[in-house]
Scaffold this active site. Structure first.
Site, PDB file in Angstrom:
ATOM      1  N   LYS A  48      25.410  -4.817  -3.129  1.00  0.00           N
ATOM      2  CA  LYS A  48      26.872  -4.843  -3.319  1.00  0.00           C
ATOM      3  C   LYS A  48      27.578  -4.211  -2.130  1.00  0.00           C
ATOM      4  O   LYS A  48      28.794  -4.079  -2.126  1.00  0.00           O
ATOM      5  CB  LYS A  48      27.245  -4.062  -4.585  1.00  0.00           C
ATOM      6  CG  LYS A  48      26.664  -4.602  -5.872  1.00  0.00           C
ATOM      7  CD  LYS A  48      27.132  -3.733  -7.034  1.00  0.00           C
ATOM      8  CE  LYS A  48      26.433  -4.107  -8.320  1.00  0.00           C
ATOM      9  NZ  LYS A  48      26.715  -3.130  -9.390  1.00  0.00           N
ATOM     10  N   ARG A  61      11.644   3.769   3.172  1.00  0.00           N
ATOM     11  CA  ARG A  61      11.252   2.802   4.214  1.00  0.00           C
ATOM     12  C   ARG A  61      12.480   1.946   4.515  1.00  0.00           C
ATOM     13  O   ARG A  61      13.151   1.470   3.588  1.00  0.00           O
ATOM     14  CB  ARG A  61      10.106   1.910   3.743  1.00  0.00           C
ATOM     15  CG  ARG A  61       9.889   0.715   4.660  1.00  0.00           C
ATOM     16  CD  ARG A  61       8.648  -0.044   4.337  1.00  0.00           C
ATOM     17  NE  ARG A  61       7.462   0.711   4.717  1.00  0.00           N
ATOM     18  CZ  ARG A  61       6.218   0.217   4.652  1.00  0.00           C
ATOM     19  NH1 ARG A  61       6.018  -1.017   4.217  1.00  0.00           N
ATOM     20  NH2 ARG A  61       5.186   0.950   5.012  1.00  0.00           N
ATOM     21  N   HIS A 104       5.559   6.084  11.390  1.00  0.00           N
ATOM     22  CA  HIS A 104       5.064   6.010  10.004  1.00  0.00           C
ATOM     23  C   HIS A 104       4.118   7.214   9.844  1.00  0.00           C
ATOM     24  O   HIS A 104       2.903   7.077   9.810  1.00  0.00           O
ATOM     25  CB  HIS A 104       4.326   4.683   9.834  1.00  0.00           C
ATOM     26  CG  HIS A 104       4.032   4.283   8.407  1.00  0.00           C
ATOM     27  ND1 HIS A 104       4.175   5.135   7.332  1.00  0.00           N
ATOM     28  CD2 HIS A 104       3.591   3.108   7.902  1.00  0.00           C
ATOM     29  CE1 HIS A 104       3.828   4.494   6.233  1.00  0.00           C
ATOM     30  NE2 HIS A 104       3.477   3.259   6.546  1.00  0.00           N
ATOM     31  N   ARG A 125       0.798  -1.224   0.000  1.00  0.00           N
ATOM     32  CA  ARG A 125       0.000   0.000   0.000  1.00  0.00           C
ATOM     33  C   ARG A 125       0.832   1.276   0.000  1.00  0.00           C
ATOM     34  O   ARG A 125       0.543   2.225  -0.734  1.00  0.00           O
ATOM     35  CB  ARG A 125      -0.918   0.058   1.237  1.00  0.00           C
ATOM     36  CG  ARG A 125      -2.198  -0.688   1.084  1.00  0.00           C
ATOM     37  CD  ARG A 125      -2.607  -1.245   2.420  1.00  0.00           C
ATOM     38  NE  ARG A 125      -1.686  -2.293   2.780  1.00  0.00           N
ATOM     39  CZ  ARG A 125      -1.864  -3.573   2.456  1.00  0.00           C
ATOM     40  NH1 ARG A 125      -2.925  -3.951   1.841  1.00  0.00           N
ATOM     41  NH2 ARG A 125      -0.944  -4.471   2.770  1.00  0.00           N
ATOM     42  N   THR A 126       1.840   1.330   0.861  1.00  0.00           N
ATOM     43  CA  THR A 126       2.555   2.597   1.034  1.00  0.00           C
ATOM     44  C   THR A 126       3.267   2.997  -0.253  1.00  0.00           C
ATOM     45  O   THR A 126       3.110   4.110  -0.749  1.00  0.00           O
ATOM     46  CB  THR A 126       3.540   2.510   2.211  1.00  0.00           C
ATOM     47  OG1 THR A 126       2.808   2.121   3.369  1.00  0.00           O
ATOM     48  CG2 THR A 126       4.221   3.842   2.464  1.00  0.00           C
TER      49      THR A 126
HETATM   50  C1  NCD Z   1       2.229  -0.959   8.152  1.00  0.00           C
HETATM   51  C2  NCD Z   1       3.726  -0.757   8.224  1.00  0.00           C
HETATM   52  O1  NCD Z   1       4.456  -1.039   7.280  1.00  0.00           O
HETATM   53  O2  NCD Z   1       4.141  -0.268   9.275  1.00  0.00           O
HETATM   54  N1  NCD Z   1       1.767  -1.138   6.850  1.00  0.00           N
HETATM   55  C3  NCD Z   1       1.440  -0.035   6.107  1.00  0.00           C
HETATM   56  O3  NCD Z   1       2.280   0.790   5.826  1.00  0.00           O
HETATM   57  N2  NCD Z   1       0.167   0.132   5.742  1.00  0.00           N
HETATM   58  C4  NCD Z   1       1.695  -1.934   9.108  1.00  0.00           C
HETATM   59  C5  NCD Z   1       2.257  -3.312   9.155  1.00  0.00           C
HETATM   60  O4  NCD Z   1       3.127  -3.694   8.357  1.00  0.00           O
HETATM   61  O5  NCD Z   1       1.789  -4.062  10.008  1.00  0.00           O
END
Ligand code: NCD
Length: 306
Positions: free
Chosen positions: A85, A106, A134, A56-57
């Site tokens: 590498k 991320r 997040h 999703r993100t």
């Molecule tokens: C979350 C995350 O990556 O922190 N997912 C997201 O971004 N919607 C929640 C999760 O992974 O549980």
């Protein structure tokens, strides 16, 4: 003002910024539905660097940038990049700086987004740093609550699940405390929220720490569920022992108010039974869909497009 600024934690987004983002996201939603071509960020490029899995993100950030008329370059998998590498985070960020106007990252380590921001003059948006925060998920969570229930202030919000390692709840609880939310924190005892966060909330909001759902959610407006963050455990046996320790099913729904909602940042594993999806209170897929207009609003504000 978030123009030209990094968003590493939810503290980087002021109350006025949040309200402006909500208004802009509503506009973005209308623009998407109108089907009109949008050129707000034409010729700007966003780089997404994902050192951890994402559906999703990353997709909603990229969809948002495409919708705004901008371009996207992505490192969706470290295995196919020079990270494999042995390239350092600093050097990878220097390259993203050279090739793009805004960097979305991320990373499995808490603090990685902050570190990244030191090696670039471009805005860095934290899309999840280990068990840290997040922030853009929190903004879309707040937007979802506002859209579903008409307000955020003063609501009774229950956070259920892995409150120790879950980064979405870490930034969410800090934001909710600014809206006078009445917060219940329900988790297995070994997955309670870190003490430093409780200290940060102080007496800004009422917070109750509980072990079980039963008897505790009859007056809840928002039930925010999270999965156990398997990838953060150093001892796989500890994770195994926690599987199935909480579950939201039709019985749980029966104990909740008619005008409440159930949220989840997704992905879910087994903590919400599929039978719940049919109920109008199940807001998690609508919540995920809000990721696009909200991230359109965030990217265009950061890049000074609106
Ligand atoms: C979350 C995350 O990556 O922190 N997912 C997201 O971004 N919607 C929640 C999760 O992974 O549980």
């Amino acid at each position: 003002m978030i123009k030209n600024r990094s968003i590493v934690t939810i503290d980087d987004v002021g109350d006025d910024d949040l309200n402006e983002i909500f208004t802009a996201a509503e506009e973005m939603d209308k623009l998407i539905k109108s089907g009109k071509k949008i050129s707000i960020l034409e010729s700007r490029i966003m780089c997404t660097l994902f050192y951890e899995p994402s559906t999703r993100t990353r997709l909603s950030f990229e969809s948002a940038m495409h919708r705004l008329g901008g371009g996207v370059i992505t490192m969706a998998d470290v295995k196919t990049s020079s990270v494999s590498k042995g390239e350092t985070l600093a050097d990878t960020i220097r390259m993203a700086d050279a090739y793009s106007d805004v960097i979305v990252i991320r990373h499995p380590l808490e603090g990685a987004a902050r570190l990244a921001s030191r090696f670039t003059s471009k805005p860095v948006i934290n899309a999840g740093d280990g068990s840290g925060q997040h922030p853009t998920q929190t903004i879309m969570d707040l937007y979802t609550i506002r859209k579903e229930l008409g307000k955020i202030r003063g609501l009774k919000v229950t956070l259920l699940g892995d409150l120790k390692y879950g980064r979405t709840v870490h930034s969410l609880i800090l934001a909710l405390s600014k809206y006078d939310a009445k917060i219940k924190l329900i988790s297995p005892p070994s997955l309670r929220i870190p003490e430093y966060l409780l200290h940060r909330i102080g007496d800004k909001s009422s917070v109750e720490v509980l072990d079980t759902l039963e008897g505790n959610i009859a007056d809840t407006d928002v039930l925010y569920v999270t999965r156990i963050q398997k990838e953060r455990f150093t001892d796989p046996n500890e994770y195994q022992s926690l599987i199935g320790s909480y579950s939201v099913n039709n019985n749980v729904l029966e104990s909740m108010k008619r005008n409440s909602i159930i949220m989840h940042p997704l992905p879910r594993v087994d903590e919400i039974a599929p039978e719940v999806d049919q109920d109008a209170r199940a807001a998690y897929f609508r919540q995920a869909a809000n990721g696009v207009p909200v991230r359109m609003a965030i990217i265009s504000k950061v890049l000074g497009g609106i």
